[in-house]
Structures are given as structure tokens and as C-alpha cells.
Design a protein around this motif. Structure first.
Motif, PDB file in Angstrom:
ATOM      1  N   UNK A   1     -78.378  48.106  39.600  1.00 50.26           N
ATOM      2  CA  UNK A   1     -77.421  48.770  38.494  1.00 50.26           C
ATOM      3  C   UNK A   1     -77.371  47.771  37.326  1.00 50.26           C
TER       4      UNK A   1
ATOM      5  N   UNK B   1     -80.782  48.314  35.652  1.00 50.34           N
ATOM      6  CA  UNK B   1     -80.903  49.494  34.968  1.00 50.34           C
ATOM      7  C   UNK B   1     -80.105  49.685  33.747  1.00 50.34           C
ATOM      8  N   UNK B   2     -78.766  48.829  33.879  1.00 50.31           N
ATOM      9  CA  UNK B   2     -77.940  48.837  32.707  1.00 50.31           C
ATOM     10  C   UNK B   2     -78.606  48.003  31.744  1.00 50.31           C
TER      11      UNK B   2
ATOM     12  N   UNK C   1     -81.482  50.182  30.169  1.00 51.53           N
ATOM     13  CA  UNK C   1     -80.971  51.373  29.543  1.00 51.53           C
ATOM     14  C   UNK C   1     -80.290  51.031  28.010  1.00 51.53           C
ATOM     15  N   UNK C   2     -79.647  49.901  27.868  1.00 49.15           N
ATOM     16  CA  UNK C   2     -79.050  49.466  26.786  1.00 49.15           C
ATOM     17  C   UNK C   2     -80.432  48.955  25.746  1.00 49.15           C
TER      18      UNK C   2
ATOM     19  N   UNK D   1     -83.108  50.499  25.532  1.00 45.38           N
ATOM     20  CA  UNK D   1     -83.794  51.749  25.423  1.00 45.38           C
ATOM     21  C   UNK D   1     -83.158  52.400  24.320  1.00 45.38           C
TER      22      UNK D   1
ATOM     23  N   UNK E   1     -84.515  56.033  15.276  1.00 46.44           N
ATOM     24  CA  UNK E   1     -84.010  57.338  14.537  1.00 46.44           C
ATOM     25  C   UNK E   1     -83.585  56.804  13.165  1.00 46.44           C
TER      26      UNK E   1
ATOM     27  N   UNK F   1     -86.421  56.539  10.774  1.00 49.92           N
ATOM     28  CA  UNK F   1     -86.878  57.697  10.413  1.00 49.92           C
ATOM     29  C   UNK F   1     -86.187  58.411   9.547  1.00 49.92           C
ATOM     30  N   UNK F   2     -84.784  58.526   9.741  1.00 51.40           N
ATOM     31  CA  UNK F   2     -83.924  58.921   8.528  1.00 51.40           C
ATOM     32  C   UNK F   2     -83.741  58.513   7.367  1.00 51.40           C
ATOM     33  N   UNK F   3     -84.089  57.155   7.121  1.00 55.56           N
ATOM     34  CA  UNK F   3     -84.102  56.552   5.914  1.00 55.56           C
ATOM     35  C   UNK F   3     -85.682  56.262   5.424  1.00 55.56           C
ATOM     36  N   UNK F   4     -86.467  57.180   6.002  1.00 58.80           N
ATOM     37  CA  UNK F   4     -88.027  57.001   5.511  1.00 58.80           C
ATOM     38  C   UNK F   4     -88.496  55.721   4.984  1.00 58.80           C
TER      39      UNK F   4
ATOM     40  N   UNK G   1     -91.129  53.173   5.351  1.00 61.28           N
ATOM     41  CA  UNK G   1     -92.504  53.166   5.740  1.00 61.28           C
ATOM     42  C   UNK G   1     -92.925  51.736   6.115  1.00 61.28           C
TER      43      UNK G   1
ATOM     44  N   UNK H   1     -71.342  41.832  26.369  1.00 61.74           N
ATOM     45  CA  UNK H   1     -70.944  42.939  27.095  1.00 61.74           C
ATOM     46  C   UNK H   1     -71.811  42.826  28.679  1.00 61.74           C
TER      47      UNK H   1
END
Lengths: 329, 82
Positions: free
Chosen positions: A182, A185-186, A189-190, A192, A200, A203-206, A208, A302
Motif C-alpha cells: 500500500x 502504490x501510494x 500514485x502521487x 503519477x 495538464x 498544455x493549458x498554458x501552451x 512550448x 504526507x
């Protein structure tokens, strides 16, 4: 190092694949394709001509042939050619999903680089030049450039963290194999989640920049080194050591992330075609960098605090803050 | 908080489903997020809102069929294994 036909290219994203990989020996000596014929020739004389495999031919002209039986030698050659075919097929399938060349770039490290990088992660305040150096349009491998990101240190640090977590849980008598899985994987996953959020937002703020997914995984994975240092401090010196190590590694890691990503994210403004972008753009990029840096101490705390829970763990911050306040009354 | 890979996959499926059910003409156009309401010059970097709209539209277009398959598989698995 003269390997003109073995050079693997690791080209960055905005730079297209310009020239074929000739005369590009910067990665590492690739002995795989020269080793394969050598291993097949292991039982034969060096004078044997390794052309097409010839089953049924009674063997080489050399007299000290290990296999007197021609059928055995023919079968061995046939088996080795089958194995080569299988290897090629597996490589082809894998390279459809994961770019193996790009991945090899991140594991081209040596111990000198690892030492310098670990020192840099724990004490980045005296390092002057944070620019990733290039060699004819490709980034230099980690072997030649200490600023280049690599995936060796994050993966090794992740495994070391899992082992340390198991040890820490065992000290607290809370160990069981499920808890270890556990924990692992915790942590994974954090990382990831953090990489996905970074992708994201980039990408949203383009933006380059030439930060690929593997680069982001590498920069996110460097926090495992801080986590290991923190857990070690907590195990060896109790609560004092834990918070001290947490503060030290958080500051060092925040400095490291800000200086490294500043080069990639903020300075890519010069690549934009329109010079007059909105004034919100540099601010948002700065926010991304600072948010990434500020996320590191939170996640380190954490993921490691439950491993170092001693009797006075919760009381320690309160005592250090409240007692001086009450004394002043 | 113990996060497992299974939880991550569940989150990804749920979020993608949420984006895929946004209807174009009943909802997105009403709130000004339709595909014909993107304002942007050519040669200029699109702003954040345009990027979000492009992302929503592409997710809805690309993930429609795979989502059908993935949802069917997960429904069957949840029925079988609880």
C-alpha cells in the motif's frame, strides 16, 4: 569512442529529427549488436565466418571445434537465430508504445554523475550553472552533464524508500506485506498524479518547452531522495531529527526544482513567435513553477510522517511553539 | 490516505465519463463554451479558455468509443466481483 553506426538519438520535442544518427557517439558504447555474434561464436574458432547460418554444414574449418557432432552445432545456430528473431520482434512491439531510445537516454548514467546529482539534490545552493548543455541539437546524456534529468536516481530512490518504509513500520511493529504494498502504490500514485497535473497545466498554458513526460517523471521522482533523507533522520534521531531533515530536504528540493524548471518553463518565452504575449503568461508560468516547488514539502510530509510516529511526535511542534510563548507571559 | 492504482484508474474513468457527457448544444453552447464560440487569432497562442474548450471537444470525440468499451467491462466486473 568511435561508434558511427551505433548512435542512438534522443531528440527533444520541438527540434525535429534532423540528421540520421551518424557520428553521434554521445550516449554510451552499444555493445549489444557486436556482442551477439561474439556470443554465438563462443564455441567456434575466431576464423569462422559468421555469414548466414548454414544448418547442415559440418562446421568451420577450424580444428578445435567444441562440438564434434555437426547436428548439435547446426541446432545451436538455428536456436540462436530463432532467439535473435524473437528479440527483434519483442523490441519492435515494445518500441511501438514506449520510445526505447528516449528511455535509454535517461539511464545513461555513471557513478560520478550519481554522486554529483545526489549532492546537488541535498545542497543546491552553491551550484552556478543550471543550464542543460546540448551537443549538436540533442541534450547531453546525464553522463556528461550534471544538469540533465535521469530516471536512474528516482527509480532507485523509490525502491530504497519502499525498503526503508518497511523497516520503519517494522520498528513500530506495524509491518505486514499488505501495508508495504500500500505504501509503495501510494507513493507511485502521487507521483503519477503530480505528473498528470503538470502535463495538464503545461498544455493549458501552451508552454512550448522541451519537457517531455519522462523529464517530468524524473523531476517528480527526485523527491524520493528527500523522503529517504527525512525518514532516515526520523529513524535515527527521533522527532527532532525528523523535522530538521524535513525542513532541510524541503528547502533544498524547492530550490532545486525552481532553478531547474525555471530554465525550461520560464525561459521558453523566447521561443514564442509573437513577442507581445499577454502579460498574464509569465505570471502563470511562475505560478506553475512555484506551485510545483511548494507541493514537494507537502507530499514529503504526507508520505513519511506515518512512518516516524513516536511518542512525542505530535507534541513536538506544539512544545517548540507554545512553550516559548507561554514563557514570555 | 491509501491510494492504490485501482483508485487511480477509477478516478480516471469517472473523470473521463464526466467530460464525455457534456452535451454540445444543450449545455456547452448555453454557457458559452461551444466550439463555435472560440475567439482566437491565428498565429497567436490560444488563451486558457480556448485550450480548455479544445480539450473538452477532443476528449469527447476521441474517447467516445473506448469509453463505451471500458464502461461495459467495468460494469461486468463490478457485477461479478462487487
Amino acid at each position: 569512442m568511435d561508434l558511427p553506426h551505433h548512435g542512438y538519438r534522443a531528440s527533444a520535442k520541438p527540434r525535429g529529427r534532423a540528421a540520421p544518427p551518424v557520428g553521434d557517439p554521445v550516449l554510451f558504447d552499444d555493445t549489444s549488436s557486436t556482442a551477439a555474434p561474439m556470443s554465438n561464436q563462443g564455441y567456434y574458432t575466431p576464423g569462422y565466418n559468421m555469414g548466414a547460418p548454414q544448418p547442415g554444414v559440418p562446421g568451420p574449418a577450424g580444428v578445435n571445434n567444441l562440438f564434434a557432432d555437426p547436428m548439435a552445432s547446426a541446432a545451436m545456430m538455428y536456436g540462436s537465430s530463432l532467439a535473435n528473431q524473437g528479440k527483434d520482434m519483442v523490441n519492435k512491439e515494445i518500441s511501438r508504445y514506449v520510445s526505447v531510445n528516449k528511455l535509454k537516454y535517461f539511464f545513461a548514467v555513471d557513478s560520478k554523475y550519481v554522486m554529483k546529482k545526489l549532492l546537488l539534490l541535498m545542497f543546491p545552493y552553491t551550484h552556478q550553472d543550471w543550464e542543460v548543455r546540448y551537443h549538436r541539437d540533442t541534450p547531453l546524456t546525464p553522463r556528461h552533464d550534471v544538469n540533465a534529468p535521469d530516471l536512474y536516481i528516482p527509480s532507485m530512490a523509490f525502491i530504497t524508500y519502499i525498503l526503508l518504509a518497511g523497516m520503519a513500520l517494522g520498528i513500530q511493529k506495524r509491518f505486514s506485506p499488505e501495508v508495504l504494498g500500500l505504501c509503495a502504490s501510494t507513493a507511485l500514485v502521487w507521483v503519477i498524479i503530480e505528473v498528470l497535473v503538470m502535463l495538464m497545466s503545461l498544455y493549458l498554458l501552451t508552454v512550448h518547452s522541451d519537457l517531455s513526460t519522462f523529464d517530468l517523471i524524473a523531476y517528480s521522482g527526485y523527491k524520493y531522495v528527500g523522503m529517504i533523507f527525512t525518514v532516515l533522520g526520523g529513524l535515527l534521531f527521533g522527532s527532532d531529527g525528523y523535522f530538521l531533515a524535513l525542513a532541510w530536504s524541503s528547502c533544498a528540493l524547492m530550490f532545486f526544482i525552481v532553478r531547474s524548471l525555471k530554465m525550461k518553463i520560464l525561459s521558453s518565452l523566447s521561443h514564442d513567435s509573437m513577442g507581445a504575449g499577454a502579460s498574464a503568461k509569465p505570471r502563470l508560468r511562475l505560478y506553475i513553477t512555484v506551485a510545483t516547488a511548494a507541493f514537494q514539502p507537502i507530499i514529503i510530509y504526507w508520505l513519511t510522517s506515518h512512518l516516524v510516529r513516536t511518542r512525542d511526535f505530535y507534541a513536538y511542534p506544539l512544545t517548540t511553539i507554545c512553550i516559548p510563548l507561554s514563557i514570555n507571559d | 490516505m491509501a491510494l492504490t492504482m485501482y483508485a487511480l484508474i477509477q478516478t480516471a474513468i469517472l473523470c473521463t465519463n464526466a467530460v464525455a457527457v457534456l452535451h454540445e448544444e444543450r449545455f456547452l453552447s448555453r454557457i458559452g463554451w461551444g466550439v463555435d464560440q472560440r475567439v482566437g487569432g491565428f498565429g497567436d497562442d490560444p488563451n486558457v479558455k480556448a485550450q480548455i474548450l479544445t480539450l473538452i471537444r477532443s476528449v469527447r470525440t476521441v474517447m467516445r468509443v473506448p469509453l463505451i468499451l471500458v464502461n461495459s467491462v467495468s460494469i461486468v466486473l463490478l457485477l461479478l466481483f462487487g
